[in-house]
Design a protein around this motif. Structure first.
Motif, PDB file in Angstrom:
ATOM      1  N   PHE A 293       0.856  -1.160  -0.158  1.00 18.74           N
ATOM      2  CA  PHE A 293       0.230   0.065   0.040  1.00 18.74           C
ATOM      3  C   PHE A 293       1.376   1.251  -0.417  1.00 18.74           C
ATOM      4  O   PHE A 293       0.873   2.561  -0.910  1.00 18.74           O
ATOM      5  CB  PHE A 293      -0.816   0.095   1.291  1.00 18.74           C
ATOM      6  CG  PHE A 293      -2.461  -0.734   1.269  1.00 18.74           C
ATOM      7  CD1 PHE A 293      -2.505  -0.957  -0.215  1.00 18.74           C
ATOM      8  CD2 PHE A 293      -2.906  -1.473   2.441  1.00 18.74           C
ATOM      9  CE1 PHE A 293      -3.597  -2.140   0.047  1.00 18.74           C
ATOM     10  CE2 PHE A 293      -3.584  -3.107   1.841  1.00 18.74           C
ATOM     11  CZ  PHE A 293      -4.294  -2.754   0.683  1.00 18.74           C
ATOM     12  N   LEU A 294       1.862   1.551   0.936  1.00 20.22           N
ATOM     13  CA  LEU A 294       2.927   2.468   0.556  1.00 20.22           C
ATOM     14  C   LEU A 294       3.429   2.669  -0.362  1.00 20.22           C
ATOM     15  O   LEU A 294       3.578   3.825  -0.846  1.00 20.22           O
ATOM     16  CB  LEU A 294       4.006   2.653   1.819  1.00 20.22           C
ATOM     17  CG  LEU A 294       3.394   2.669   3.270  1.00 20.22           C
ATOM     18  CD1 LEU A 294       4.217   1.690   4.424  1.00 20.22           C
ATOM     19  CD2 LEU A 294       2.892   3.972   3.786  1.00 20.22           C
ATOM     20  N   ILE A 295       4.155   1.833  -0.711  1.00 17.81           N
ATOM     21  CA  ILE A 295       4.412   1.961  -2.563  1.00 17.81           C
ATOM     22  C   ILE A 295       3.684   2.328  -3.725  1.00 17.81           C
ATOM     23  O   ILE A 295       4.058   3.815  -3.906  1.00 17.81           O
ATOM     24  CB  ILE A 295       5.484   0.228  -2.836  1.00 17.81           C
ATOM     25  CG1 ILE A 295       6.373   0.984  -3.991  1.00 17.81           C
ATOM     26  CG2 ILE A 295       4.595  -0.613  -3.584  1.00 17.81           C
ATOM     27  CD1 ILE A 295       7.837   1.914  -2.936  1.00 17.81           C
ATOM     28  N   ILE A 296       2.664   2.210  -3.568  1.00 22.88           N
ATOM     29  CA  ILE A 296       1.539   2.278  -4.274  1.00 22.88           C
ATOM     30  C   ILE A 296       1.616   3.965  -4.236  1.00 22.88           C
ATOM     31  O   ILE A 296       1.182   4.898  -5.308  1.00 22.88           O
ATOM     32  CB  ILE A 296       0.511   1.214  -4.495  1.00 22.88           C
ATOM     33  CG1 ILE A 296       0.054  -0.035  -4.921  1.00 22.88           C
ATOM     34  CG2 ILE A 296      -0.760   2.360  -4.912  1.00 22.88           C
ATOM     35  CD1 ILE A 296      -0.973  -0.679  -4.621  1.00 22.88           C
ATOM     36  N   LEU A 297       1.179   4.239  -2.515  1.00 24.73           N
ATOM     37  CA  LEU A 297       1.071   5.793  -2.222  1.00 24.73           C
ATOM     38  C   LEU A 297       2.270   6.268  -3.186  1.00 24.73           C
ATOM     39  O   LEU A 297       1.712   6.945  -4.182  1.00 24.73           O
ATOM     40  CB  LEU A 297       0.541   5.836  -1.346  1.00 24.73           C
ATOM     41  CG  LEU A 297       0.255   7.265  -0.450  1.00 24.73           C
ATOM     42  CD1 LEU A 297      -0.844   7.903  -1.284  1.00 24.73           C
ATOM     43  CD2 LEU A 297       0.745   7.182   1.197  1.00 24.73           C
ATOM     44  N   ILE A 298       3.670   6.054  -2.949  1.00 20.13           N
ATOM     45  CA  ILE A 298       4.637   6.747  -2.945  1.00 20.13           C
ATOM     46  C   ILE A 298       4.491   7.035  -5.132  1.00 20.13           C
ATOM     47  O   ILE A 298       4.686   8.065  -5.642  1.00 20.13           O
ATOM     48  CB  ILE A 298       5.723   5.856  -2.881  1.00 20.13           C
ATOM     49  CG1 ILE A 298       5.660   5.928  -1.358  1.00 20.13           C
ATOM     50  CG2 ILE A 298       7.605   6.561  -2.726  1.00 20.13           C
ATOM     51  CD1 ILE A 298       7.089   5.173  -0.909  1.00 20.13           C
TER      52      ILE A 298
ATOM     53  N   ALA B 174       3.909  10.362  -9.825  1.00 17.61           N
ATOM     54  CA  ALA B 174       3.143  10.150 -10.921  1.00 17.61           C
ATOM     55  C   ALA B 174       2.092  11.660 -10.595  1.00 17.61           C
ATOM     56  O   ALA B 174       2.624  12.327 -11.999  1.00 17.61           O
ATOM     57  CB  ALA B 174       2.382   8.890 -11.105  1.00 17.61           C
ATOM     58  N   GLY B 175       1.688  12.193 -10.015  1.00 16.37           N
ATOM     59  CA  GLY B 175       0.297  13.240  -9.438  1.00 16.37           C
ATOM     60  C   GLY B 175       1.613  14.398  -9.779  1.00 16.37           C
ATOM     61  O   GLY B 175       1.334  15.553 -10.170  1.00 16.37           O
ATOM     62  N   ALA B 176       3.017  14.500  -8.987  1.00 19.36           N
ATOM     63  CA  ALA B 176       3.738  15.830  -8.281  1.00 19.36           C
ATOM     64  C   ALA B 176       4.277  15.819 -10.342  1.00 19.36           C
ATOM     65  O   ALA B 176       4.982  17.114 -11.023  1.00 19.36           O
ATOM     66  CB  ALA B 176       5.037  15.165  -8.193  1.00 19.36           C
ATOM     67  N   ILE B 177       4.934  14.944 -11.189  1.00 17.49           N
ATOM     68  CA  ILE B 177       4.937  15.008 -12.675  1.00 17.49           C
ATOM     69  C   ILE B 177       4.160  15.623 -13.564  1.00 17.49           C
ATOM     70  O   ILE B 177       4.399  16.419 -13.946  1.00 17.49           O
ATOM     71  CB  ILE B 177       5.604  13.472 -12.889  1.00 17.49           C
ATOM     72  CG1 ILE B 177       7.241  13.611 -12.313  1.00 17.49           C
ATOM     73  CG2 ILE B 177       5.349  13.476 -14.817  1.00 17.49           C
ATOM     74  CD1 ILE B 177       7.962  12.628 -12.444  1.00 17.49           C
ATOM     75  N   SER B 178       2.822  14.830 -13.269  1.00 17.75           N
ATOM     76  CA  SER B 178       1.872  15.476 -14.256  1.00 17.75           C
ATOM     77  C   SER B 178       1.101  16.589 -13.799  1.00 17.75           C
ATOM     78  O   SER B 178      -0.570  16.714 -14.333  1.00 17.75           O
ATOM     79  CB  SER B 178       0.695  14.140 -14.080  1.00 17.75           C
ATOM     80  OG  SER B 178      -0.090  13.655 -13.206  1.00 17.75           O
ATOM     81  N   LYS B 179       1.336  16.448 -12.508  1.00 19.68           N
ATOM     82  CA  LYS B 179      -0.083  17.924 -11.388  1.00 19.68           C
ATOM     83  C   LYS B 179      -1.329  17.384 -11.641  1.00 19.68           C
ATOM     84  O   LYS B 179      -2.447  17.658 -11.781  1.00 19.68           O
ATOM     85  CB  LYS B 179       0.552  19.101 -12.762  1.00 19.68           C
ATOM     86  CG  LYS B 179       1.139  19.040 -12.958  1.00 19.68           C
ATOM     87  CD  LYS B 179       2.607  19.867 -11.959  1.00 19.68           C
ATOM     88  CE  LYS B 179       3.321  20.827 -12.252  1.00 19.68           C
ATOM     89  NZ  LYS B 179       4.815  20.812 -11.348  1.00 19.68           N
ATOM     90  N   LYS B 180      -1.158  15.843 -11.215  1.00 21.78           N
ATOM     91  CA  LYS B 180      -2.875  15.332 -11.346  1.00 21.78           C
ATOM     92  C   LYS B 180      -3.007  15.360  -9.297  1.00 21.78           C
ATOM     93  O   LYS B 180      -1.602  15.077  -8.879  1.00 21.78           O
ATOM     94  CB  LYS B 180      -2.976  14.327 -11.997  1.00 21.78           C
ATOM     95  CG  LYS B 180      -3.165  14.654 -13.518  1.00 21.78           C
ATOM     96  CD  LYS B 180      -3.270  13.103 -14.152  1.00 21.78           C
ATOM     97  CE  LYS B 180      -3.053  13.643 -16.162  1.00 21.78           C
ATOM     98  NZ  LYS B 180      -3.297  12.297 -16.616  1.00 21.78           N
TER      99      LYS B 180
END
Length: 395
Positions: free
Chosen positions: A215-220, A225-231
């Motif tokens: 679960f933690l690695i999925i969150l990471i 991905a969110g930081a790079i894509s701004k999502k």
């Protein structure tokens, strides 16, 4: 008859472990030795197959990747490999800091002897020497896979893929059906030797820690991905839930691809990227499996008072990232592909390999769900990089 066929591998393995414990506890020595003899023959056959499994997986896997050579492949494979390394390092850090608290302190005896010295011996053995060493198989697989990808002919390519099918069928039709009996035999012997209680008391805790790490690695992964894509990372994780649950049910990265493509679409990944990255990562990106294999391997070594170092474990993880290429298409493929690395890098014995197979497959569905969730995080990252390059080239 049809209902019997539908019984999954995990229920069979759980039943095998329970039966093995009962046989080892209540049956006479002669009965246990019958199963020990079977496990000896099966274990030797498995050892014979390990180099062939490496050749079957790696040659076709590298050859297939090479046929799609390009910048997009390089970016995706690079991110997938780095993700695997990070997952393995994460598992090592967690294992080193948490496992000793409930393995060494409560389950290990300072002057403990090798548990295998207490195990029963088979009535007879049948030697099956591998046709080559594991390291020779790895080097030959890399050479052949890269060579097939580089040349234009189809002869060796067809042989490689047909050989992979032979290995697939051997695992699916021979190894997997007999695996519950093998695990039953190993646990019967360990119970008779008085070791099984110690092992079970450790591994239910390892199991819970592994799930938490998934679960933690999925969150990471989705946070990056969110930081790079701004999502929004949490929105993307919410969209990934159908894929995660499907993977738990199917226990197959390949079978989850259609659902995972829909999850990628819901996360806004462009059609051309998701249709390339998701199927590719289903065969080359196994962050969840790496966490599980690394954690279980460390726990097995701690149980047997075997010391290990960070460079040794990093080498193990680095090799896992390569040897597991194309393994997800086979039931239990990740752990099967890892057997050779466990032997060469960590010097696992036959009993330790059998324990690893049992431990891995009983939670394989969670590892698979983590793998495919990470695939979509990579898809978002690659899509973001691809679209940025597209905009720059247009301007």
């Amino acid at each position: 008859m049809d209902k019997t066929k539908k019984i999954g591998l995990i229920p069979k393995l759980i039943a095998a472990i329970i039966l093995g414990i009962l046989i080892g506890k209540f049956m006479p020595e002669v009965v246990v030795r019958v199963f020990v003899t079977f496990s000896s023959i099966f274990g030797n056959f498995l050892g014979f197959l390990i180099p062939l499994i490496i050749l079957g997986f790696i040659v076709s896997g590298i050859a297939d990747l090479g046929s799609n050579a390009g910048k997009l492949l390089g970016i995706t494979a690079g991110i997938a490999y780095v993700s695997t390394l990070i997952a393995g390092l994460f598992a090592y850090i967690v294992g080193v800091n948490i496992f000793p608290s409930f393995i060494k302190a409560t389950n290990m005896i300072s002057d403990a002897v090798n548990p295998e010295e207490h195990l029963l011996k088979p009535f007879f053995t049948i030697e099956m020497d591998p046709i080559m060493t594991v390291m020779s198989a790895l080097v030959f697989a890399f050479l052949l896979g890269l060579g097939i990808a580089a040349v234009k002919g189809d002869g060796l390519r067809k042989i490689a893929f047909e050989f992979q099918q032979i290995v697939d069928k051997t695992i699916s039709n021979v190894i997997i059906p007999l695996l519950p009996i093998y695990i039953l035999s190993i646990f019967a012997n360990m119970t008779y030797a008085g070791e099984v209680g110690r092992i079970i008391s450790v591994f239910w805790k390892v199991f819970l820690i592994v799930i938490a790490m998934h679960f933690l690695i999925i969150l990471i992964q989705f946070s990056i991905a969110g930081a790079i894509s701004k999502k929004n990372a949490f929105s993307m994780i919410k969209n990934q839930v159908p894929g995660y649950l499907t993977a738990i049910g199917t226990q197959s990265s390949a079978a989850t691809i259609p659902v995972n493509l829909k999850c990628a679409e819901n996360n806004g990944v462009s059609k051309e990227i998701r249709e390339f990255v998701v199927p590719l990562c289903a065969t080359i990106h196994l962050s969840g499996s790496t966490i599980t294999l690394t954690s279980c391997a460390m726990a097995v070594m701690m149980l047997n008072s075997v010391s290990f170092t960070l460079p040794q474990m990093l080498g193990f993880v680095a090799m896992l990232g390569v040897t597991m290429v194309a393994a997800p298409g086979v039931p239990g493929g990740a752990v099967m592909a890892a057997l050779g690395v466990l032997q060469t890098n960590l010097h696992f014995t036959e009993a330790q390999l059998a324990l690893m197979i049992a431990l891995y497959i009983t939670q394989d569905s969670f590892g698979t769900a983590c793998n495919i969730s990470g695939d979509n995080a990579i898809a978002v990252i690659v899509d973001s990089i691809y679209n940025k390059k597209k905009k720059l080239s247009r301007s």
